[in-house]
Design an enzyme around this catalytic site. Structure first.
Site, PDB file in Angstrom:
ATOM      1  N   TRP A  46      -1.224   3.366  10.092  1.00 25.45           N
ATOM      2  CA  TRP A  46      -0.258   2.275   9.973  1.00 25.45           C
ATOM      3  C   TRP A  46       1.147   2.702  10.364  1.00 25.45           C
ATOM      4  CZ3 TRP A  46      -0.487  -2.527   6.711  1.00 25.45           C
ATOM      5  CH2 TRP A  46      -1.797  -3.020   6.604  1.00 25.45           C
ATOM      6  N   TYR A  68      -4.702   7.207  14.980  1.00 27.40           N
ATOM      7  CA  TYR A  68      -4.841   5.951  14.248  1.00 27.40           C
ATOM      8  C   TYR A  68      -4.077   6.020  12.935  1.00 27.40           C
ATOM      9  CZ  TYR A  68      -7.034   2.253  11.531  1.00 27.40           C
ATOM     10  OH  TYR A  68      -7.255   1.153  10.756  1.00 27.40           O
TER      11      TYR A  68
END
Length: 782
Positions: free
Chosen positions: A120, A118
């Site tokens: 950005w 996980y």
């Protein structure tokens, strides 16, 4: 001579999650970052890109933890973060990683590989690290995945039950500023509209216009109320009325408003009857008929610390003129976080403004730039992304339950009506994220992180995630490779040609996974026979074809690649939002809920029989907030919100982030009254602590925080003073050394970081060194 100097400088378009820019490059070195003239308010975060090739924090070549190099999967995982690294060749590292992956596949099955990864990552459409990883793992037989996000897990799960829409779709259909100028007189924001968050937009942003648009609202006479323990969660120029509520008390305030609306007969009965279901099931709870406790303004005032008269007055004002409820992401990152979003929806239904221009709820308003500030124009065509392929493994976990999974393999857990079991993970592969930033209770995570046999990480920088790995592949940054930014959330597109040479021996994630795929016999499936530029051309042309099919014209790839940022805003039609269609004709445009209406009471959720999420929104007493018994030992509520000087932990080593630190520590803010009780002065180093951990920070005293609250932004790279100590002091200011690692409820199992109590004292000892911005211990292999 002047002409020669000009030829040595070039401007290269780049894209980041904090905006699109032009990188000035001279002799293969990055010398400046320039905003586009079309961006009225570019963020200073971009200047940290100048530190992209900082040799103190970049990983120069493949590294393997010393103990793992000696014993492979039989090594002691508890030595991660302690033992030195050994530099090795690419072939050695790739062979070792491929062997580890293949061993786990053969002996334990692909379910034993966790590829949550996980984070950005990059704004580029092709070199998106976790997308690359997931494609690779799928070609190799699959992996255990994670679902939902640390940002909005609770909302992602609850809102489809209530409104029948995905939360992402709902967010980007927020009432527009243009409509608010015409129709809205009052905006009541739970959690504010923090301007620091509007610096950010996933996948790139062509223009930061949120400030200008808020000024337009102010000039139109729109009034604002900021329900938040943090005053500057709302821009000062809005002259907002500040309600400094206790953290986590928002649902109580909403219930108090709702009670006033009903008892004063100000609720919209026609809307409730025609567009909603379940109000009759909720009403006995609200009035107290169900439990003997009326959820009136006086009850709410005792919980929230806001005068009952204010709560009653705002209810009447909201009913008298069209109002908008804003609700930030932060509210649902707490115990029972699902309730705040459900209750905001119910409150807007009582008012009857759902689906009207400038009315209803702005979900996540201002949590990133284009939620509320993109208007009605986002790309109406599908933007292509790297295909992930099919995951042959069905197993998943809610994203924030990673430590539970590693510590309790095989044990059951509940999630959204399902009874599941945690898998037994033997190998973790992480790329494009930093769990030692975004996860809670980092001392607990360290214990969990010691459990797998192998941890592989792709990472440009020596973050804690890299330091706690067994095999570290040095990856490139977006400045060191070719990519394209074609976001579904912004009308700007930009090429991202390579601006500077790669650092050291770093490689693109695509090259790393190609090398592993070759060793595992799945290279053709992974690459599809394409190199980097062929993939970029393929993704762009697929997007261009989709756009052309909807009368949006994009240039040929070669012309696009040779240019700079472009915009399709003028070609994009205004969208009509789902709730507007529903409001205009609920029979022709029903919501995708069991009833086709707004579900104020959910039979489906009620059927789960959860003790922490009933069939309608309600107030739950919390284990960790200023109204709990725990506050006797830890009397300050910690708010670990998003930083002003970076995106999460990205570029914490960069100039913009480091210039904001105090004696090298992350800045914490507290009220002068709380500081005086502890003999703390502005600029002191403080120790924040509870029974989960402790960290240092530099303090800023401000009356913009409610007394009893301390704020420490997330994102400081995790730096334990003594990695051998399981409860080591964290010296850099990472608040997740303190936060609780527990799910919001059985429904969503989201993170509850904002339910956290601490104590604070002045730190008087010798100030520990910050080591995370230096190379870890590295030894040669003998």
């Amino acid at each position: 001579m002047h002409a020669q100097a000009e030829q040595q400088h070039k401007l290269v378009p780049v894209s980041s999650h904090w905006g699109n820019y032009l990188a000035e490059v001279a002799q293969d070195e990055l010398v400046a970052i320039h905003p586009y003239a079309s961006d009225p308010d570019p963020t200073p975060i971009a200047q940290s890109l100048l530190n992209a090739k900082d040799g103190n924090v970049r990983i120069p070549q493949p590294m393997i933890r010393h103990g793992y190099l000696q014993k492979r999967h039989d090594s002691d995982g508890a030595r991660r973060g302690i033992e030195p690294f050994v530099p090795v060749s690419w072939d050695t590292a790739l062979d070792m990683a491929a062997n580890a992956l293949d061993r786990v596949r053969q002996e334990f099955g692909n379910e034993a590989i966790y590829g949550g990864s996980y984070g950005w990552a990059s704004a580029g459409r092709f070199h998106h690290a976790n997308g690359q990883l997931h494609r690779f793992l799928n070609t190799a037989g699959g992996y255990t995945r994670s679902i939902n996000s640390y940002s909005t897990s609770a909302a992602e799960v609850i809102m489809p039950h209530v409104l029948g829409m995905s939360f992402h779709e709902l967010m980007f259909q927020a009432p527009t500023v243009e409509d608010m100028v015409k129709h809205t007189r009052l905006v009541v924001c739970f959690g504010g509209i923090a301007m620091k968050n509007t610096q950010i937009m996933a996948g790139g942003l062509g223009a930061h216009t949120a400030g200008e648009q808020l000024q337009d609202l102010k000039q139109a006479g729109v009034r604002f109320v900021n329900v938040s323990p943090v005053k500057d969660d709302m821009a000062h120029y809005l002259d907002a009325e500040w309600w400094p509520c206790r953290p986590n008390s928002d649902v109580a305030v909403m219930l108090g408003i709702a009670h006033t609306l009903v008892t004063d007969n100000l609720h919209d009965r026609q809307f409730l009857d025609s567009y909603c279901t379940g109000f009759d099931r909720f009403l006995p709870y609200l009035t107290g008929e169900e439990d003997g406790i009326a959820k009136d303004a006086r009850w709410a005032a005792q919980l929230a610390g806001i005068p009952a008269e204010r709560i009653e007055a705002i209810a009447r004002q909201m009913a008298a003129e069209r109002s908008l409820i804003g609700i930030s992401w932060s509210l649902q990152r707490s115990e029972f976080g699902e309730q705040s979003y459900w209750m905001a929806t119910l409150l807007s239904a009582l008012l009857g403004y759902v689906g009207l221009p400038g009315g209803g709820v702005a979900y996540g308003y201002g949590s990133v730039h284009n939620i509320g500030f993109a208007g009605r124009r986002l790309p109406n065509y599908k933007t292509a992304a790297l295909p992930q392929g099919r995951n042959a493994v069905d197993t998943f976990i809610p994203v924030a339950r990673i430590a539970d999974m590693l510590l309790h393999p095989g044990e059951p857990f509940d999630y959204n009506g399902q009874s599941l079991n945690y898998p037994d993970i033997r190998l973790i592969y992480w790329a494009g994220g930093n769990p030692f930033h975004h996860h809670q209770d980092l001392n607990r995570l360290r214990r969990a992180w010691a459990k797998p046999e192998t941890i592989i990480v792709n990472e440009p920088f020596w973050t804690a995630t890299a330091r706690y790995a067994d095999i570290v592949f040095p990856s490139t940054t977006p400045l060191e490779r070719n990519d394209v930014s074609i976001s579904p959330y912004d009308c700007h597109l930009t090429p991202m040609p390579c601006a500077v040479p790669r650092f050291g021996q770093s490689r693109d994630d695509y090259d790393i996974f190609t090398g592993l795929a070759q060793r595992l016999g799945v290279e053709p499936e992974f690459t599809d026979g394409k190199n980097e530029m062929e993939w970029l051309r393929h993704l762009y042309n697929a997007t261009r074809d989709a756009a052309n099919g909807l009368n949006v014209s994009l240039p040929e790839f070669d012309d696009f690649w040779a240019g700079r940022q472009i915009s399709v805003h003028d070609q994009t039609p205004d969208s009509v939002f789902t709730l507007e269609k529903f409001r205009s004709d609920p029979q022709a445009n029903p919501l995708d809920t069991p009833s086709g209406r707004v579900e104020l009471y959910s039979e489906k959720i009620a059927g789960f029989n959860y003790d922490d999420c009933a069939g309608h929104p309600k107030w739950y007493d919390k284990q960790e907030w200023l109204g709990s018994e725990r506050a006797a030992d830890y009397p300050l509520h910690l708010i670990s919100n998003q930083p002003k000087t970076r995106l999460h932990s990205q570029y914490d080593h960069g100039i913009t982030s480091r210039n904001a630190k105090i004696k090298g520590r992350a800045p914490a803010r507290m009220n002068p009254l709380d500081a005086a009780e502890r003999n703390i002065r502005d600029g002191d180093i403080i120790r924040l602590f509870n029974d989960r951990g402790a960290c240092l920070a530099g303090v800023i005293l401000t009356e913009n925080l409610r007394p009893g609250v301390v704020e420490l932004e997330t994102g400081a790279w995790y730096d334990p003073q003594d990695p051998t100590d399981p409860m080591s002091l964290e010296v850099h200011g990472n608040p997740n050394a303190l936060t609780r690692d527990a799910g919001t409820s059985k429904l969503a199992q989201g993170p509850s970081a904002h339910s956290c109590l601490v104590q604070v004292e002045k730190f008087t000892g010798e100030l520990p060194a910050i080591r995370v911005f230096s190379q870890p211990a590295i030894i040669s292999h003998s």
